[in-house]
Design a protein around this motif. Structure first.
Motif, PDB file in Angstrom:
ATOM      1  N   THR A 270       0.860  -1.191   0.000  1.00  0.00           N
ATOM      2  CA  THR A 270       0.000   0.000   0.000  1.00  0.00           C
ATOM      3  C   THR A 270       0.895   1.240   0.000  1.00  0.00           C
ATOM      4  O   THR A 270       2.096   1.151   0.240  1.00  0.00           O
ATOM      5  CB  THR A 270      -0.865   0.034   1.276  1.00  0.00           C
ATOM      6  N   ASP A 271       0.283   2.400  -0.205  1.00  0.00           N
ATOM      7  CA  ASP A 271       1.052   3.654  -0.161  1.00  0.00           C
ATOM      8  C   ASP A 271       1.720   3.822   1.199  1.00  0.00           C
ATOM      9  O   ASP A 271       2.844   4.297   1.299  1.00  0.00           O
ATOM     10  CB  ASP A 271       0.130   4.861  -0.431  1.00  0.00           C
ATOM     11  N   GLU A 272       0.994   3.408   2.244  1.00  0.00           N
ATOM     12  CA  GLU A 272       1.572   3.571   3.589  1.00  0.00           C
ATOM     13  C   GLU A 272       2.769   2.637   3.775  1.00  0.00           C
ATOM     14  O   GLU A 272       3.793   3.028   4.348  1.00  0.00           O
ATOM     15  CB  GLU A 272       0.528   3.306   4.685  1.00  0.00           C
ATOM     16  N   ASP A 273       2.662   1.392   3.266  1.00  0.00           N
ATOM     17  CA  ASP A 273       3.804   0.455   3.332  1.00  0.00           C
ATOM     18  C   ASP A 273       5.038   1.117   2.734  1.00  0.00           C
ATOM     19  O   ASP A 273       6.129   1.098   3.309  1.00  0.00           O
ATOM     20  CB  ASP A 273       3.524  -0.823   2.512  1.00  0.00           C
ATOM     21  N   THR A 278      10.343   3.568   3.132  1.00  0.00           N
ATOM     22  CA  THR A 278      11.375   4.513   2.691  1.00  0.00           C
ATOM     23  C   THR A 278      11.823   5.445   3.821  1.00  0.00           C
ATOM     24  O   THR A 278      12.710   6.257   3.634  1.00  0.00           O
ATOM     25  CB  THR A 278      10.882   5.369   1.504  1.00  0.00           C
ATOM     26  N   GLU A 279      11.183   5.315   4.980  1.00  0.00           N
ATOM     27  CA  GLU A 279      11.642   6.105   6.128  1.00  0.00           C
ATOM     28  C   GLU A 279      12.442   5.249   7.104  1.00  0.00           C
ATOM     29  O   GLU A 279      12.891   5.718   8.153  1.00  0.00           O
ATOM     30  CB  GLU A 279      10.438   6.736   6.836  1.00  0.00           C
ATOM     31  N   LEU A 280      12.580   3.955   6.768  1.00  0.00           N
ATOM     32  CA  LEU A 280      13.324   3.041   7.650  1.00  0.00           C
ATOM     33  C   LEU A 280      14.782   2.997   7.229  1.00  0.00           C
ATOM     34  O   LEU A 280      15.072   2.974   6.029  1.00  0.00           O
ATOM     35  CB  LEU A 280      12.787   1.623   7.449  1.00  0.00           C
ATOM     36  N   ASP A 281      15.691   2.945   8.181  1.00  0.00           N
ATOM     37  CA  ASP A 281      17.085   2.713   7.811  1.00  0.00           C
ATOM     38  C   ASP A 281      17.799   1.997   8.964  1.00  0.00           C
ATOM     39  O   ASP A 281      17.164   1.605   9.940  1.00  0.00           O
ATOM     40  CB  ASP A 281      17.785   4.024   7.419  1.00  0.00           C
ATOM     41  N   ASP A 282      19.101   1.841   8.840  1.00  0.00           N
ATOM     42  CA  ASP A 282      19.862   1.095   9.860  1.00  0.00           C
ATOM     43  C   ASP A 282      19.647   1.643  11.265  1.00  0.00           C
ATOM     44  O   ASP A 282      19.660   0.900  12.242  1.00  0.00           O
ATOM     45  CB  ASP A 282      21.371   1.161   9.552  1.00  0.00           C
ATOM     46  N   ASN A 283      19.462   2.973  11.352  1.00  0.00           N
ATOM     47  CA  ASN A 283      19.346   3.585  12.684  1.00  0.00           C
ATOM     48  C   ASN A 283      18.144   3.053  13.465  1.00  0.00           C
ATOM     49  O   ASN A 283      18.218   2.889  14.683  1.00  0.00           O
ATOM     50  CB  ASN A 283      19.241   5.109  12.560  1.00  0.00           C
TER      51      ASN A 283
END
Length: 403
Positions: A270-273, A278-283
């Motif tokens: 979905t758009d939310e997925d 795309t806001e997730l990263d190693d941190n």
């Protein structure tokens, strides 16, 4: 007016030019900037302290090698339009855009079987809308749908610019010199015949050297027993966290990570997925592991401490699977030492397999002086190619140091 024709200084290749404005615009995009926060080699820096480089680094390097390869082909009389050149550079620049935190280790954990190439394509299509269709041809090349096959082979094959960059880059940052391939020499030997990528026959030894360098990098670096363990631990930590969350335990984590720990079924994204991914990263993952070292769940806290404090489990490596009785003994000991009943969660057999060169899957062709093409392993000059097309598997057993 911004000057978009920048030059980037790269420790591996020297100066990298950005010859098209759209390349600059794509690099500036938040999806691409996220790659600065995603490690190229997962937790490899626990084993090779210098390996702290990122996917951002690698994508720029691969774009540079694509530019060099196309310039070489043009000098050899291969007609390549500006549009094709720009699109091939865009395709390779974006080939890793869908990588999740810690690169390969977590992609199946977060969104079931959403392989990073599937996600890359999804994000490319999103960006293509934003850029008014400027990525159309790049997407065709990435998917292998463009009529001139060699563009896709430069992006993804047994001898593509992606591999040429990551081998040289990972060898540079880990300090493992066996992987240091001569990219300039290999690229200078590239050619095109019947719209397929080939190598001038006199370049055979550079290619054999590249294939063995890749094999050594896999066994010495990527599949090093502690590297394999570290990657496996990340997968286990998230799987354990997901299980605990589904059982109703509350775990501290960033909103975006919690979103994926709570989600279980992913059909189409979905758009939310996509936005959250795309806001997730190693941190997000590192922060969560730091929190979870204090978790009441013994398994989760033990695994997280082992990564955060680099107090990793003990490993044994073997060319044959480990004996089931031996594994059972380790589990029984773990239960006794930790006073738990699920000790099996801390004892694992991991395997890693490598086929250095596959003669069947997109073989590497040599172009002879008379214009004939032969596959690498059929050349009378080959020294190694006929030996490295056998798969090899190693087994790694990991268990707590305390037992």
């Amino acid at each position: 007016m911004t000057n978009k024709f920048k030059i980037i200084n790269d420790p591996v290749h020297g100066f990298i030019k950005i010859p098209y404005e759209i390349l600059f615009d794509v690099i500036e995009h938040p999806y691409f900037q996220r790659l600065r926060r995603i490690s190229q080699t997962g937790l490899l820096n626990l084993i090779f302290p210098g390996a702290t480089h990122t996917r951002f680094h690698h994508a720029l390097g691969a774009m540079h090698l694509m530019f060099t390869a196309l310039e070489t082909l043009k000098l050899k009389g291969i007609k390549i339009s500006r549009d094709e050149e720009k699109s091939a550079m865009l395709a390779i620049l974006l080939h890793d855009i869908g990588h999740g935190p810690f690169s390969h280790a977590l992609e199946n954990m977060l969104m079931d079987d959403w392989h990073h190439e599937k996600l890359s394509l999804l994000l490319m299509n999103e960006m293509n809308e934003e850029f008014g269709g400027e990525l159309n041809m790049a997407i065709e090349m990435f998917q292998g749908k463009y009529q001139r096959k060699f563009f896709n082979q430069l992006i993804s094959s047994q001898l593509d610019v992606d591999r040429l960059d990551y081998l040289k880059r990972d060898s540079f940052y880990t300090g493992v010199s066996e992987g240091n391939v001569n990219t300039q020499r290999i690229i200078s030997m590239m050619n095109v015949s019947d719209d397929e990528l080939v190598i001038d026959a006199k370049g055979i030894y550079s290619i054999e050297n590249y294939l063995t360098a890749r094999m050594f990098m896999y066994w010495q670096v990527y599949y090093h027993k502690t590297s394999a363990l570290a990657e496996h631990l990340l997968v286990k930590i998230l799987a354990r966290a997901k299980t605990l969350v589904s059982e109703g335990h509350s775990l501290p984590a960033s909103q975006n990570l919690m979103y994926f720990l709570q989600r279980n079924h992913f059909g189409t994204a979905t758009d939310e997925d996509i936005q959250r991914f795309t806001e997730l990263d190693d941190n997000d993952i590192i922060q969560a592991m730091k929190f979870w070292t204090k978790s009441e769940d013994k398994i989760l806290s033990y695994l997280c401490k082992s990564v955060i404090e680099r107090n990793l489990l003990k490993t044994k490596i073997s060319s044959k699977p480990f004996d089931t009785e031996f594994i059972k003994e380790k589990i029984t000991l773990t239960n006794a030492v930790f006073n738990i009943e699920n000790g099996a969660e801390l004892v694992d057999q991991i395997s890693r397999s490598l086929l250095p060169y596959s003669a069947g899957k997109q073989p590497i062709y040599l172009l002879l002086k008379d214009g004939r093409k032969i596959t690498l392993e059929n050349s009378e000059n080959q020294i190694l190619s006929s030996y490295i097309n056998q798969p090899n598997t190693k087994y790694i057993l990991s268990f707590p140091r305390e037992i």
